[in-house]
Design a protein around this motif. Structure first.
Motif, PDB file in Angstrom:
ATOM      1  N   ASP A   5      39.453  30.209  32.888  1.00 21.56           N
ATOM      2  CA  ASP A   5      40.804  29.826  33.296  1.00 21.56           C
ATOM      3  C   ASP A   5      41.651  29.487  32.073  1.00 21.56           C
ATOM      4  OD1 ASP A   5      43.101  28.907  34.472  1.00 21.56           O
ATOM      5  OD2 ASP A   5      42.148  27.296  35.602  1.00 21.56           O
ATOM      6  N   LYS A  41      38.085  38.899  40.352  1.00 17.98           N
ATOM      7  CA  LYS A  41      39.155  39.636  39.690  1.00 17.98           C
ATOM      8  C   LYS A  41      40.334  38.756  39.279  1.00 17.98           C
ATOM      9  CE  LYS A  41      36.807  43.346  40.109  1.00 17.98           C
ATOM     10  NZ  LYS A  41      36.059  43.818  38.913  1.00 17.98           N
ATOM     11  N   SER A  42      40.452  37.578  39.862  1.00 20.11           N
ATOM     12  CA  SER A  42      41.545  36.679  39.497  1.00 20.11           C
ATOM     13  C   SER A  42      41.189  35.772  38.316  1.00 20.11           C
ATOM     14  CB  SER A  42      41.934  35.805  40.693  1.00 20.11           C
ATOM     15  OG  SER A  42      40.836  34.996  41.109  1.00 20.11           O
ATOM     16  N   SER A  43      39.975  35.901  37.799  1.00 20.50           N
ATOM     17  CA  SER A  43      39.527  35.020  36.724  1.00 20.50           C
ATOM     18  C   SER A  43      39.852  35.595  35.352  1.00 20.50           C
ATOM     19  CB  SER A  43      38.026  34.772  36.836  1.00 20.50           C
ATOM     20  OG  SER A  43      37.303  35.969  36.587  1.00 20.50           O
ATOM     21  N   ASP A  44      39.897  34.710  34.353  1.00 21.91           N
ATOM     22  CA  ASP A  44      40.112  35.089  32.970  1.00 21.91           C
ATOM     23  C   ASP A  44      38.800  34.963  32.206  1.00 21.91           C
ATOM     24  OD1 ASP A  44      42.981  35.111  33.457  1.00 21.91           O
ATOM     25  OD2 ASP A  44      42.896  32.919  33.321  1.00 21.91           O
ATOM     26  N   ALA A  79      43.179  37.977  33.515  1.00 20.73           N
ATOM     27  CA  ALA A  79      42.766  38.610  34.763  1.00 20.73           C
ATOM     28  C   ALA A  79      43.340  40.027  34.910  1.00 20.73           C
ATOM     29  CB  ALA A  79      43.178  37.742  35.946  1.00 20.73           C
ATOM     30  N   ASP A  80      44.594  40.210  34.501  1.00 21.59           N
ATOM     31  CA  ASP A  80      45.253  41.505  34.706  1.00 21.59           C
ATOM     32  C   ASP A  80      45.312  42.345  33.433  1.00 21.59           C
ATOM     33  OD1 ASP A  80      47.008  39.854  33.404  1.00 21.59           O
ATOM     34  OD2 ASP A  80      48.759  40.385  34.623  1.00 21.59           O
TER      35      ASP A  80
END
Length: 209
Positions: free
Chosen positions: A140, A163-166, A111-112
């Motif tokens: 995830d 945006k928090s997903s992989d 995600a980041d």
């Protein structure tokens, strides 16, 4: 097929999963350090060498140490290889590891990750090839279940919007699989890792353009 250069007879076997039987933090960490990390070191060093010979580029390996854990035992453990010596989590990377129910080999964009949007068009460029190769997919990296390859377009779309997903692409070998029960599958795991490595190299090359 990729051949292990530092061959250890039946290096991985179904007993690997016994580390997860210990539900305490110090107990599980001790078992991981004793039973799995030496295998990760041998396999990871071998894969790193093979990658550098094949692609004529530099690769870096990291074995998970779970040093930030203070209470709960790690639910999985792994080695990671990437192409940035500063660390792997904010870059494309490949992991080999174990969940309590399977071995996993995954190529991940977390995600980041740095320059996240640069990978959206690259994912779409290679999605047909990834689907044809039959890799599992997921949004995830903290869950062990990969979806069928055909769901990749939806996984990419989710990665773009949430945006928090992989973005995870890979292979799992269940502890209940007849291959694991029969033993002698070290080269299968290494071969899958090497097959998946082409996306690590391609994505890094194209993102840098």
């Amino acid at each position: 097929m990729y051949i292990l250069q530092q061959r250890i007879e039946d290096m991985f076997d179904k007993k690997d999963f016994e580390v997860f039987n210990d539900t305490t933090l110090p107990g599980r960490l001790s078992l991981i350090k004793t039973n799995l990390d030496p295998k990760f070191e041998v396999l990871g060093s071998d894969l790193q060498k093979q990658l550098e010979e094949e692609y004529q580029e530099k690769f870096y390996m990291k074995i998970a140490k779970h040093q930030r854990r203070t209470k709960n035992p790690p639910p999985d453990t792994w080695l990671a290889i990437n192409q940035d010596k500063k660390g792997y989590k904010k870059t494309p990377h490949i992991e080999f590891g174990l969940w309590p129910d399977c071995y996993f080999i995954t190529f991940s964009l977390l995600a980041d990750i740095r320059n996240r949007t640069a990978y959206y068009p690259i994912l779409k460029k290679y999605q047909a090839e990834i689907i044809a190769d039959g890799w599992g997919v997921s949004n995830d990296h903290t869950a062990s279940l990969l979806k069928p390859a055909i769901e990749l377009p939806a996984v990419i779309k989710h990665y773009e919007k949430v945006k928090s997903s992989d973005l995870v692409i890979g292979f799992e070998l269940a502890v209940t699989d007849p291959i694991v029960k029969a033993g002698d599958y070290d080269e299968l795991l290494a071969d899958k890792f090497m097959q998946l490595s082409k996306y690590l190299v391609l994505f890094n090359q194209e993102a840098a353009q």
